[in-house]
Design a protein around this motif. Structure first.
Motif, PDB file in Angstrom:
ATOM      1  N   ALA A 195      -0.907  11.605  -1.791  1.00  0.00           N
ATOM      2  CA  ALA A 195       0.336  10.967  -2.020  1.00  0.00           C
ATOM      3  C   ALA A 195       0.452   9.673  -0.882  1.00  0.00           C
ATOM      4  CB  ALA A 195       1.364  11.953  -1.854  1.00  0.00           C
ATOM      5  N   ARG A 196       0.163  10.120   0.444  1.00  0.00           N
ATOM      6  CA  ARG A 196       0.252   9.150   1.454  1.00  0.00           C
ATOM      7  C   ARG A 196      -0.604   7.968   1.150  1.00  0.00           C
ATOM      8  NH1 ARG A 196       0.523  13.556   4.980  1.00  0.00           N
ATOM      9  NH2 ARG A 196      -1.629  13.730   5.265  1.00  0.00           N
ATOM     10  N   ARG A 197      -1.982   8.178   0.528  1.00  0.00           N
ATOM     11  CA  ARG A 197      -2.880   6.993   0.421  1.00  0.00           C
ATOM     12  C   ARG A 197      -2.752   6.504  -0.816  1.00  0.00           C
ATOM     13  NH1 ARG A 197      -8.515  10.448   2.446  1.00  0.00           N
ATOM     14  NH2 ARG A 197      -7.835  10.652   4.828  1.00  0.00           N
ATOM     15  N   TRP A 200       0.464   4.127  -0.094  1.00  0.00           N
ATOM     16  CA  TRP A 200       0.057   3.067   0.964  1.00  0.00           C
ATOM     17  C   TRP A 200      -0.720   1.864   0.126  1.00  0.00           C
ATOM     18  CZ3 TRP A 200      -5.159   1.252   1.788  1.00  0.00           C
ATOM     19  CH2 TRP A 200      -5.265   0.208   2.719  1.00  0.00           C
ATOM     20  N   ALA A 201      -1.766   2.532  -0.694  1.00  0.00           N
ATOM     21  CA  ALA A 201      -2.309   1.616  -1.601  1.00  0.00           C
ATOM     22  C   ALA A 201      -1.651   0.576  -2.592  1.00  0.00           C
ATOM     23  CB  ALA A 201      -3.410   2.117  -2.360  1.00  0.00           C
ATOM     24  N   ALA A 206       3.866  -5.098  -1.350  1.00  0.00           N
ATOM     25  CA  ALA A 206       5.174  -4.973  -2.376  1.00  0.00           C
ATOM     26  C   ALA A 206       4.330  -4.835  -3.783  1.00  0.00           C
ATOM     27  CB  ALA A 206       5.923  -6.228  -2.357  1.00  0.00           C
ATOM     28  N   GLY A 207       3.018  -4.157  -3.636  1.00  0.00           N
ATOM     29  CA  GLY A 207       2.380  -3.896  -4.947  1.00  0.00           C
ATOM     30  C   GLY A 207       1.504  -5.185  -5.545  1.00  0.00           C
ATOM     31  N   ALA A 212      -5.011  -2.642  -6.087  1.00  0.00           N
ATOM     32  CA  ALA A 212      -4.237  -1.324  -5.904  1.00  0.00           C
ATOM     33  C   ALA A 212      -4.417  -0.342  -7.212  1.00  0.00           C
ATOM     34  CB  ALA A 212      -2.977  -1.495  -5.759  1.00  0.00           C
ATOM     35  N   PRO A 213      -4.252   1.006  -7.027  1.00  0.00           N
ATOM     36  CA  PRO A 213      -4.017   1.663  -8.216  1.00  0.00           C
ATOM     37  C   PRO A 213      -2.921   1.215  -9.067  1.00  0.00           C
ATOM     38  CG  PRO A 213      -4.061   3.058  -6.294  1.00  0.00           C
ATOM     39  CD  PRO A 213      -3.842   1.581  -5.848  1.00  0.00           C
TER      40      PRO A 213
END
Length: 436
Positions: A195-197, A200-201, A206-207, A212-213
């Motif tokens: 969840a942390r990783r 963050w990603a 701001a996405g 990013a996933p």
């Protein structure tokens, strides 16, 4: 330039994206510095002519592959990471010996103006020049005939650039957000770390990231735990009101605010976040659950802080889901089961793959980074940037003292000469195979 004007870059990215200083220094400036230092430290080795194996025909000759500059190249950067997506390719183009026209994105206008202002003070402006052309002018610029075009951006603009380049037979490197980056979360994984990783990603900048996933394929048995862990991470990272957090950015412009807001409101169910303040170009970090494949947010790339969660019941279902869609720039997999990781890596196709973390594979100088299929073509970073902007010229340096052998190829053609050449050719091939 990066050292002496760090504060200027922090300010420019703050104006364009409300980017926190930490993110600017770590993901923009340090990344470019590392690329430049890596090139400086390895350039002599990269430039050395590479000898190749000799055979019977070339026993007394020298066979080499020599790298030479392509000439004048065009580099078009993207706004989501406007420093590193311009300057990392520039490092490779300079290392390979090219002249460069650099075109930063008009969307990140303050950063583009800063590059336009600073680069002539640090690089020879006759060899390295910055233009500020808009995306609608790119096809016309490409028509001017470059020796290579390097483009980072969306699939539509990349397609227009490639079409324009094809008219003059100009080779291109395209790094595109053509396919949405999937992230599989297995029931066998460390949920808090996962969840942390992912948090963050996905919510870094701001996405607004090509790597990013874009969505999570979560095993049904892990869904409840993952959602709860994501809520805790968002609270820990950005507080109860992320709009007041100094660690959370803003959307680049109102057009993207409207697009992202429309997509999230017509897709799934908001599990976390969902708040929007158009005047501040703010969208809260948002997690959507109960998302299905046909939802609008799954039909296009989203440059905003929204993470859709889809549920799958097996690794087979996840692989099938990913394989039905366009090939993405990145595939991510979180699992403590090595067989699951191996299957995701080998049974899906993507520009890059990372297990039990996200984004980092796209930042490493020793790994090539680029797309495949809908996510682009070609790669860069480190030695791979040098190769992208070089022509690998094959060179045969022959000796003139063995004419007693090579005369067999000359007319008038005789059966005896053909038999000898056929024998010599088969002997060379068999010797080469045994050698390897």
């Amino acid at each position: 330039m990066l050292v002496e004007h760090e504060c200027d870059f922090v300010d420019a990215l703050g104006r364009d994206l409300h980017k926190p200083r930490f993110e600017t220094v770590v993901s923009e400036l340090i990344l470019v510095k590392n690329e430049a230092l890596h090139a400086i430290n390895n350039l002599k080795k990269w430039m050395e002519p590479q000898p190749v194996e000799r055979n019977l025909t070339t026993t007394l000759d020298e066979c080499l592959v020599v790298c030479e500059p392509l000439g004048v190249v065009l580099i078009v950067g993207a706004w989501c990471s406007p420093v590193q997506l311009c300057l990392v390719p520039l490092v490779g183009a300079i290392a390979a010996g090219n002249c460069v026209i650099l075109n930063p994105s008009e969307c990140s206008s303050h950063t583009s103006e800063l590059l336009h202002h600073l680069i002539p003070s640090y690089l020879d402006n006759e060899c390295y020049h910055v233009t500020l052309a808009g995306v609608n002018d790119l096809a016309e610029i490409v028509d001017l005939k470059f020796d290579h075009v390097f483009f980072t951006g969306n699939r539509e603009d990349g397609g227009r650039v490639a079409q324009a380049a094809a008219r003059t037979l100009t080779p291109v490197t395209l790094v595109l957000g053509g396919g949405k980056n999937p992230c599989y979360v297995d029931q066998q994984c460390d949920i808090p770390t996962t969840a942390r990783r992912i948090t963050w990603a996905r919510f870094h900048n701001a996405g607004q990231s090509m790597v990013a996933p874009d969505y999570v394929l979560c095993h049904a048995e892990a869904k409840a735990q993952l959602l709860q862990a994501l809520r805790c991470c968002l609270l820990q990272f950005y507080g109860s009101d992320p709009q007041e957090s100094r660690s959370f950015g803003r959307i680049v412009n109102l057009e993207n605010v409207h697009l992202t807001t429309d997509l999230l409101r017509r897709s799934g169910k908001v599990a976390v976040g969902g708040q929007v303040n158009e005047a501040d170009k703010y969208i809260a970090p948002t997690v959507l659950c109960d998302v299905i494949d046909s939802d609008p947010i799954m039909q296009q790339e989203v440059f905003g802080p929204v993470l859709p969660i889809l549920t799958v019941n097996s690794i087979d279902e996840a692989i099938s889901f990913i394989s039905r869609r366009e090939k993405p720039l990145c595939v991510y997999a979180y699992s403590s089961n090595s067989k699951v990781i191996s299957r995701l890596m080998t049974e899906t196709s993507s520009g890059s793959f990372c297990s039990n973390d996200s984004v980092l594979q796209s930042l490493m100088v020793v790994l090539p980074f680029g797309g495949v299929g809908a996510s682009g073509m070609g790669s860069y970073h480190g030695r791979y940037s040098f190769d992208t902007f070089s022509h690998r010229k094959s060179c045969l340096l022959r000796n003139s003292c063995i004419e007693c052998v090579t005369y067999l190829r000359y007319p008038p053609y005789e059966e005896r000469n053909l038999s000898l050449m056929t024998w010599a050719s088969s002997y060379c091939c068999s010797s080469f195979s045994k050698f390897h």
